[in-house]
Scaffold this motif. Structure first.
Motif, PDB file in Angstrom:
ATOM      1  N   MET A 188       0.790  -1.221   0.000  1.00 30.55           N
ATOM      2  CA  MET A 188       0.000   0.000   0.000  1.00 30.55           C
ATOM      3  C   MET A 188       0.829   1.281   0.000  1.00 30.55           C
ATOM      4  O   MET A 188       0.539   2.228  -0.721  1.00 30.55           O
ATOM      5  CB  MET A 188      -0.916   0.018   1.249  1.00 30.55           C
ATOM      6  N   PHE A 189       1.883   1.301   0.786  1.00 31.04           N
ATOM      7  CA  PHE A 189       2.499   2.567   1.150  1.00 31.04           C
ATOM      8  C   PHE A 189       3.454   3.143   0.118  1.00 31.04           C
ATOM      9  O   PHE A 189       3.735   4.338   0.128  1.00 31.04           O
ATOM     10  CB  PHE A 189       3.210   2.419   2.495  1.00 31.04           C
ATOM     11  N   GLY A 190       3.985   2.314  -0.769  1.00 27.92           N
ATOM     12  CA  GLY A 190       4.923   2.831  -1.750  1.00 27.92           C
ATOM     13  C   GLY A 190       5.200   1.827  -2.843  1.00 27.92           C
ATOM     14  O   GLY A 190       4.814   0.656  -2.765  1.00 27.92           O
ATOM     15  N   ILE A 191       5.871   2.301  -3.865  1.00 22.56           N
ATOM     16  CA  ILE A 191       6.342   1.441  -4.944  1.00 22.56           C
ATOM     17  C   ILE A 191       7.713   0.904  -4.539  1.00 22.56           C
ATOM     18  O   ILE A 191       8.543   1.638  -4.006  1.00 22.56           O
ATOM     19  CB  ILE A 191       6.438   2.233  -6.259  1.00 22.56           C
ATOM     20  N   VAL A 192       7.945  -0.357  -4.756  1.00 19.67           N
ATOM     21  CA  VAL A 192       9.252  -0.960  -4.489  1.00 19.67           C
ATOM     22  C   VAL A 192       9.853  -1.377  -5.825  1.00 19.67           C
ATOM     23  O   VAL A 192       9.233  -2.126  -6.587  1.00 19.67           O
ATOM     24  CB  VAL A 192       9.136  -2.177  -3.551  1.00 19.67           C
ATOM     25  N   VAL A 193      11.040  -0.852  -6.109  1.00 22.09           N
ATOM     26  CA  VAL A 193      11.752  -1.237  -7.332  1.00 22.09           C
ATOM     27  C   VAL A 193      12.988  -2.035  -6.938  1.00 22.09           C
ATOM     28  O   VAL A 193      13.543  -1.838  -5.856  1.00 22.09           O
ATOM     29  CB  VAL A 193      12.147  -0.003  -8.178  1.00 22.09           C
ATOM     30  N   PRO A 194      13.448  -2.935  -7.803  1.00 23.33           N
ATOM     31  CA  PRO A 194      14.577  -3.794  -7.411  1.00 23.33           C
ATOM     32  C   PRO A 194      15.895  -3.062  -7.258  1.00 23.33           C
ATOM     33  O   PRO A 194      16.691  -3.386  -6.376  1.00 23.33           O
ATOM     34  CB  PRO A 194      14.649  -4.831  -8.534  1.00 23.33           C
ATOM     35  N   ASP A 195      16.136  -2.047  -8.116  1.00 27.37           N
ATOM     36  CA  ASP A 195      17.438  -1.389  -8.087  1.00 27.37           C
ATOM     37  C   ASP A 195      17.329   0.016  -8.667  1.00 27.37           C
ATOM     38  O   ASP A 195      16.269   0.446  -9.137  1.00 27.37           O
ATOM     39  CB  ASP A 195      18.485  -2.210  -8.848  1.00 27.37           C
ATOM     40  N   THR A 196      18.435   0.726  -8.631  1.00 28.43           N
ATOM     41  CA  THR A 196      18.479   2.110  -9.100  1.00 28.43           C
ATOM     42  C   THR A 196      18.115   2.227 -10.573  1.00 28.43           C
ATOM     43  O   THR A 196      17.439   3.181 -10.984  1.00 28.43           O
ATOM     44  CB  THR A 196      19.889   2.678  -8.864  1.00 28.43           C
ATOM     45  N   LYS A 197      18.550   1.259 -11.383  1.00 23.05           N
ATOM     46  CA  LYS A 197      18.296   1.312 -12.816  1.00 23.05           C
ATOM     47  C   LYS A 197      16.808   1.249 -13.148  1.00 23.05           C
ATOM     48  O   LYS A 197      16.417   1.594 -14.266  1.00 23.05           O
ATOM     49  CB  LYS A 197      19.035   0.169 -13.521  1.00 23.05           C
ATOM     50  N   SER A 198      16.000   0.798 -12.203  1.00 23.26           N
ATOM     51  CA  SER A 198      14.565   0.645 -12.442  1.00 23.26           C
ATOM     52  C   SER A 198      13.808   1.964 -12.363  1.00 23.26           C
ATOM     53  O   SER A 198      12.613   2.002 -12.671  1.00 23.26           O
ATOM     54  CB  SER A 198      13.975  -0.342 -11.432  1.00 23.26           C
ATOM     55  N   ILE A 199      14.469   3.035 -11.940  1.00 17.14           N
ATOM     56  CA  ILE A 199      13.835   4.347 -11.874  1.00 17.14           C
ATOM     57  C   ILE A 199      14.214   5.128 -13.124  1.00 17.14           C
ATOM     58  O   ILE A 199      15.406   5.346 -13.382  1.00 17.14           O
ATOM     59  CB  ILE A 199      14.282   5.124 -10.624  1.00 17.14           C
TER      60      ILE A 199
END
Length: 207
Positions: A188-199
């Motif tokens: 619910m609280f946020g998006i979780v991405v695997p690593d820096t490159k995913s942003i």
């Protein structure tokens, strides 16, 4: 049993991170205490490398960067007056990057983090990295969400440690706690991405 889903999906909240160029980076408690002794975290060296890469990208993008430092008082593992409580050199602040000292897991509690962000006209988009995943990262992500921010947590730039099981039960491994903590944020609280490159850097389509 139906297939697992998240409250974010059910609520129609965004599933993809905002561009880095439209965000503020907050590095939480990247302190020496987590690199040694009783508080050393599993995978902390790799997480610090990822945090350093994230900082490099943020600095190149010219976005706001805020460092958080936990202080639990003199003689504690979080004594900001001692080397144990200092921010790790690899990810230490540069130039005029501010450091906010906190006393609670949620970096918004009894600090001026919220007012600084609002006075600076920052977008609601926050990128979070740091330690520990189950404690201050989790608490700050929840606090940010409750205040109307849109946090994204970079999983590879976080780490945690094994904990005793509740009521004397079997020890919870660091890897299990890491996975559960990130899943709780992503529910619910946020998006979780695997690593820096995913942003993404901008709103251009990433190929």
């Amino acid at each position: 049993m139906s297939e697992a889903t998240t409250l974010r999906v059910l609520s129609g909240l965004p599933a993809e991170p905002a561009p880095l160029s439209e965000s503020t980076l907050i590095v939480i408690d990247a302190q020496n205490t987590y690199t040694q002794g009783v508080m050393e975290l599993e995978g902390v060296a790799a997480a610090l490398d990822e945090t350093a890469a994230l900082l490099d990208r943020a600095r190149s993008a010219g976005i706001p960067i805020i460092h958080i430092q936990h202080d639990a008082g003199e003689g504690s593992p979080y004594d900001v007056r001692a080397e144990i409580g200092a921010i790790v050199d690899q990810v230490s602040p540069r130039g005029d990057e501010p450091v906010i000292v906190k006393n609670f897991p949620n970096a918004f509690v009894q600090t001026d983090l919220d007012s600084r962000l609002r006075e600076a006209g920052a977008t609601p988009n926050l990128v979070l990295a740091g330690f520990m995943t189950h404690m201050c990262v989790n608490s700050t992500a929840r606090g940010a969400f409750s205040l109307g921010y849109a946090p994204t947590v970079v999983a590879a730039a976080t780490a945690t440690r094994a904990l005793p099981g509740a009521d004397g039960g079997e020890q919870v491994s660091a890897s299990a706690l890491q996975s559960a903590s990130l899943a709780a944020i992503a529910d619910m609280f946020g998006i979780v991405v695997p690593d820096t490159k995913s942003i993404p850097d901008s709103r251009e389509v990433v190929r």
